[in-house]
Design an enzyme around this catalytic site. Structure first.
Site, PDB file in Angstrom:
ATOM      1  N   PRO A  14     -14.800  54.472  -7.023  1.00  0.00           N
ATOM      2  CA  PRO A  14     -15.536  55.627  -6.512  1.00  0.00           C
ATOM      3  C   PRO A  14     -16.863  55.201  -5.892  1.00  0.00           C
ATOM      4  O   PRO A  14     -17.485  54.223  -6.322  1.00  0.00           O
ATOM      5  CB  PRO A  14     -15.810  56.465  -7.771  1.00  0.00           C
ATOM      6  CG  PRO A  14     -14.863  55.953  -8.811  1.00  0.00           C
ATOM      7  CD  PRO A  14     -14.655  54.508  -8.485  1.00  0.00           C
ATOM      8  N   GLY A  15     -17.279  55.959  -4.917  1.00  0.00           N
ATOM      9  CA  GLY A  15     -18.641  55.832  -4.411  1.00  0.00           C
ATOM     10  C   GLY A  15     -19.539  56.750  -5.229  1.00  0.00           C
ATOM     11  O   GLY A  15     -19.299  56.969  -6.425  1.00  0.00           O
ATOM     12  N   GLY A  73     -30.820  46.945  -8.813  1.00  0.00           N
ATOM     13  CA  GLY A  73     -31.002  47.542 -10.145  1.00  0.00           C
ATOM     14  C   GLY A  73     -29.745  47.580 -10.988  1.00  0.00           C
ATOM     15  O   GLY A  73     -29.741  48.157 -12.074  1.00  0.00           O
ATOM     16  N   TYR A 113     -24.185  46.317 -14.198  1.00  0.00           N
ATOM     17  CA  TYR A 113     -23.107  47.253 -13.847  1.00  0.00           C
ATOM     18  C   TYR A 113     -22.211  46.663 -12.745  1.00  0.00           C
ATOM     19  O   TYR A 113     -20.982  46.725 -12.830  1.00  0.00           O
ATOM     20  CB  TYR A 113     -23.749  48.557 -13.397  1.00  0.00           C
ATOM     21  CG  TYR A 113     -22.823  49.711 -13.118  1.00  0.00           C
ATOM     22  CD1 TYR A 113     -22.433  50.582 -14.130  1.00  0.00           C
ATOM     23  CD2 TYR A 113     -22.366  49.975 -11.823  1.00  0.00           C
ATOM     24  CE1 TYR A 113     -21.615  51.673 -13.869  1.00  0.00           C
ATOM     25  CE2 TYR A 113     -21.560  51.067 -11.549  1.00  0.00           C
ATOM     26  CZ  TYR A 113     -21.190  51.912 -12.571  1.00  0.00           C
ATOM     27  OH  TYR A 113     -20.381  53.002 -12.300  1.00  0.00           O
TER      28      TYR A 113
HETATM   29  N1  CAA Z   1     -33.695  48.667  -2.432  1.00  0.00           N
HETATM   30  C1  CAA Z   1     -34.684  47.850  -2.047  1.00  0.00           C
HETATM   31  N2  CAA Z   1     -35.858  47.754  -2.703  1.00  0.00           N
HETATM   32  C2  CAA Z   1     -36.015  48.511  -3.783  1.00  0.00           C
HETATM   33  C3  CAA Z   1     -35.030  49.391  -4.239  1.00  0.00           C
HETATM   34  C4  CAA Z   1     -33.826  49.446  -3.505  1.00  0.00           C
HETATM   35  N3  CAA Z   1     -32.830  50.249  -3.842  1.00  0.00           N
HETATM   36  N4  CAA Z   1     -35.464  50.006  -5.355  1.00  0.00           N
HETATM   37  C5  CAA Z   1     -36.703  49.535  -5.589  1.00  0.00           C
HETATM   38  N5  CAA Z   1     -37.044  48.645  -4.640  1.00  0.00           N
HETATM   39  C6  CAA Z   1     -38.282  47.905  -4.506  1.00  0.00           C
HETATM   40  C7  CAA Z   1     -39.433  48.663  -5.103  1.00  0.00           C
HETATM   41  O1  CAA Z   1     -39.934  49.562  -4.125  1.00  0.00           O
HETATM   42  C8  CAA Z   1     -40.400  47.548  -5.463  1.00  0.00           C
HETATM   43  O2  CAA Z   1     -41.060  47.133  -4.283  1.00  0.00           O
HETATM   44  P1  CAA Z   1     -42.567  46.579  -4.386  1.00  0.00           P
HETATM   45  O3  CAA Z   1     -42.567  45.491  -5.410  1.00  0.00           O
HETATM   46  O4  CAA Z   1     -42.851  46.116  -2.997  1.00  0.00           O
HETATM   47  O5  CAA Z   1     -43.387  47.760  -4.813  1.00  0.00           O
HETATM   48  C9  CAA Z   1     -39.479  46.396  -5.839  1.00  0.00           C
HETATM   49  O6  CAA Z   1     -38.202  46.709  -5.277  1.00  0.00           O
HETATM   50  C10 CAA Z   1     -39.361  46.167  -7.332  1.00  0.00           C
HETATM   51  O7  CAA Z   1     -38.833  47.284  -7.880  1.00  0.00           O
HETATM   52  P2  CAA Z   1     -38.877  47.522  -9.435  1.00  0.00           P
HETATM   53  O8  CAA Z   1     -38.278  46.418 -10.194  1.00  0.00           O
HETATM   54  O9  CAA Z   1     -40.252  47.954  -9.838  1.00  0.00           O
HETATM   55  O10 CAA Z   1     -37.863  48.687  -9.452  1.00  0.00           O
HETATM   56  P3  CAA Z   1     -38.146  50.161  -9.822  1.00  0.00           P
HETATM   57  O11 CAA Z   1     -38.624  50.190 -11.232  1.00  0.00           O
HETATM   58  O12 CAA Z   1     -38.935  50.801  -8.745  1.00  0.00           O
HETATM   59  O13 CAA Z   1     -36.704  50.830  -9.758  1.00  0.00           O
HETATM   60  C11 CAA Z   1     -34.368  50.988 -10.124  1.00  0.00           C
HETATM   61  C12 CAA Z   1     -35.539  50.068  -9.835  1.00  0.00           C
HETATM   62  C13 CAA Z   1     -34.551  51.707 -11.457  1.00  0.00           C
HETATM   63  C14 CAA Z   1     -33.147  50.147 -10.213  1.00  0.00           C
HETATM   64  C15 CAA Z   1     -34.243  52.021  -8.983  1.00  0.00           C
HETATM   65  O14 CAA Z   1     -34.250  51.351  -7.754  1.00  0.00           O
HETATM   66  C16 CAA Z   1     -32.928  52.789  -9.084  1.00  0.00           C
HETATM   67  O15 CAA Z   1     -32.701  53.622  -9.963  1.00  0.00           O
HETATM   68  N6  CAA Z   1     -32.016  52.538  -8.144  1.00  0.00           N
HETATM   69  C17 CAA Z   1     -30.727  53.201  -8.099  1.00  0.00           C
HETATM   70  C18 CAA Z   1     -29.681  52.339  -8.659  1.00  0.00           C
HETATM   71  C19 CAA Z   1     -28.371  52.986  -8.422  1.00  0.00           C
HETATM   72  O16 CAA Z   1     -27.951  53.266  -7.300  1.00  0.00           O
HETATM   73  N7  CAA Z   1     -27.610  53.240  -9.492  1.00  0.00           N
HETATM   74  C20 CAA Z   1     -26.343  53.875  -9.367  1.00  0.00           C
HETATM   75  C21 CAA Z   1     -26.131  54.762 -10.550  1.00  0.00           C
HETATM   76  S1  CAA Z   1     -24.703  55.774 -10.348  1.00  0.00           S
HETATM   77  C22 CAA Z   1     -23.442  54.742 -10.585  1.00  0.00           C
HETATM   78  O17 CAA Z   1     -23.578  53.624 -10.984  1.00  0.00           O
HETATM   79  C23 CAA Z   1     -22.091  55.319 -10.297  1.00  0.00           C
HETATM   80  C24 CAA Z   1     -21.398  54.497  -9.306  1.00  0.00           C
HETATM   81  O18 CAA Z   1     -20.527  53.734  -9.684  1.00  0.00           O
HETATM   82  C25 CAA Z   1     -21.707  54.648  -7.882  1.00  0.00           C
END
Ligand code: CAA
Length: 248
Positions: free
Chosen positions: A184-185, A150, A154
């Site tokens: 950072p984590g 996702g 980034y």
């Molecule tokens: N790993 C593996 N599979 C995943 C997944 C993941 N993390 N997330 C979703 N999937 C799967 C879904 O379950 C779906 O499976 P099916 O098709 O079999 O149903 C498939 O992948 C497709 O997913 P979608 O495209 O529909 O994704 P979604 O809309 O469900 O959500 C997302 C995607 C919005 C990116 C969500 O996974 C999310 O928010 N993830 C977190 C991302 C993240 O960690 N961001 C960090 C923010 S903080 C930051 O960035 C600070 C820093 O520096 C650490």
């Protein structure tokens, strides 16, 4: 000598606020810079740093706009004369899987997270080199090292910061200017709290330390790299991720 002058972008944000505090504690004059579009957050920031008086001041900027950055420095130079430390901590997320990604998701993140680093760094490097002193600290992310579902936008921008860090570090090393990144984590900030709870819980379960990081734990490392006696550390990346990703 006068206080060293530090500019912190994303300065009123989750990590930025702690970075400002910590640099002020270390004796810097701090300019927190950020978008001025969140009056409530800005007011809260004012209370959070009120103990430091004028040692932490706020100046607005949009890091994605070149002129906004040059205007910022015109004001900082007028008031404080120079910039000795730059912390590039401005960053946004537009998390979405790549197959659903629109051009705006990509370009918003690139313009702030990567172009912003150019826009804010380019105007201060000459002065740092001429004076023979500078500390540039880029706040990257563990997700720039590992990639994250996702976050093609980034992760690409954050990985780009590492390349920038190493290349610029080589160019300015002989001028007394160091350039480093901190990765950072997952920390207890709004950015991370915006991740869906289920996903966040799953991520936390993979962190060896067993919890989110605290912004102060990132700020500590930024302060370390920004210190006068850190002059032999350059082109480095310091991970602060609770063991979430280990490499050497
Ligand atoms: N790993 C593996 N599979 C995943 C997944 C993941 N993390 N997330 C979703 N999937 C799967 C879904 O379950 C779906 O499976 P099916 O098709 O079999 O149903 C498939 O992948 C497709 O997913 P979608 O495209 O529909 O994704 P979604 O809309 O469900 O959500 C997302 C995607 C919005 C990116 C969500 O996974 C999310 O928010 N993830 C977190 C991302 C993240 O960690 N961001 C960090 C923010 S903080 C930051 O960035 C600070 C820093 O520096 C650490």
């Amino acid at each position: 000598m006068d206080k060293r002058v530090a500019v912190v972008s994303g300065g009123i944000g989750g990590l930025g606020t702690e970075i400002c505090r910590r640099l002020a504690q270390a004796g810097h004059q701090v300019v927190a810079t950020d978008l001025a579009t969140r009056p409530e957050r800005l007011e809260a920031f004012g209370s959070e740093v009120s103990d430091y008086g004028d040692q932490i001041v706020f100046e607005p900027v949009d890091v994605s706009i070149v002129e906004s950055c040059s205007d910022l420095y015109a004001r900082v130079n007028e008031r404080f004369g120079r910039v000795d430390v730059l912390v590039n901590a401005a960053g946004i997320t537009r998390d979405v899987s790549f197959r659903k990604m629109q051009e705006s998701h990509w370009s918003d993140v690139m313009r702030v997270n990567l172009d912003g680093v150019y826009n804010l760094t380019r105007p201060v490097v000459d002065g740092m080199c001429e004076r023979g002193y500078g500390r540039i600290v880029n706040i990257s992310s563990v997700n720039g090292q590992t990639g994250q579902f996702g976050q093609t936008n980034y992760s690409a921008a954050k990985a780009g910061m590492h390349g920038f860090t190493m290349a610029l570090a080589r160019e300015v090393a002989r001028k007394g200017v160091t350039v480093n990144s901190v990765s950072p984590g997952y920390c207890a900030t709004q950015l991370v709290m915006a991740v869906p709870e289920k996903v966040r819980e799953q991520i936390i379960s993979q962190i060896p330390v067993g919890r989110l990081g605290e912004p102060s734990e990132i700020a500590r490392v930024v302060d370390f790299l920004a210190a006068e006696d850190a002059g032999y550390i350059t082109g480095a990346n310091i991970p602060v991720n609770g063991g979430y990703f280990m490499s050497f």
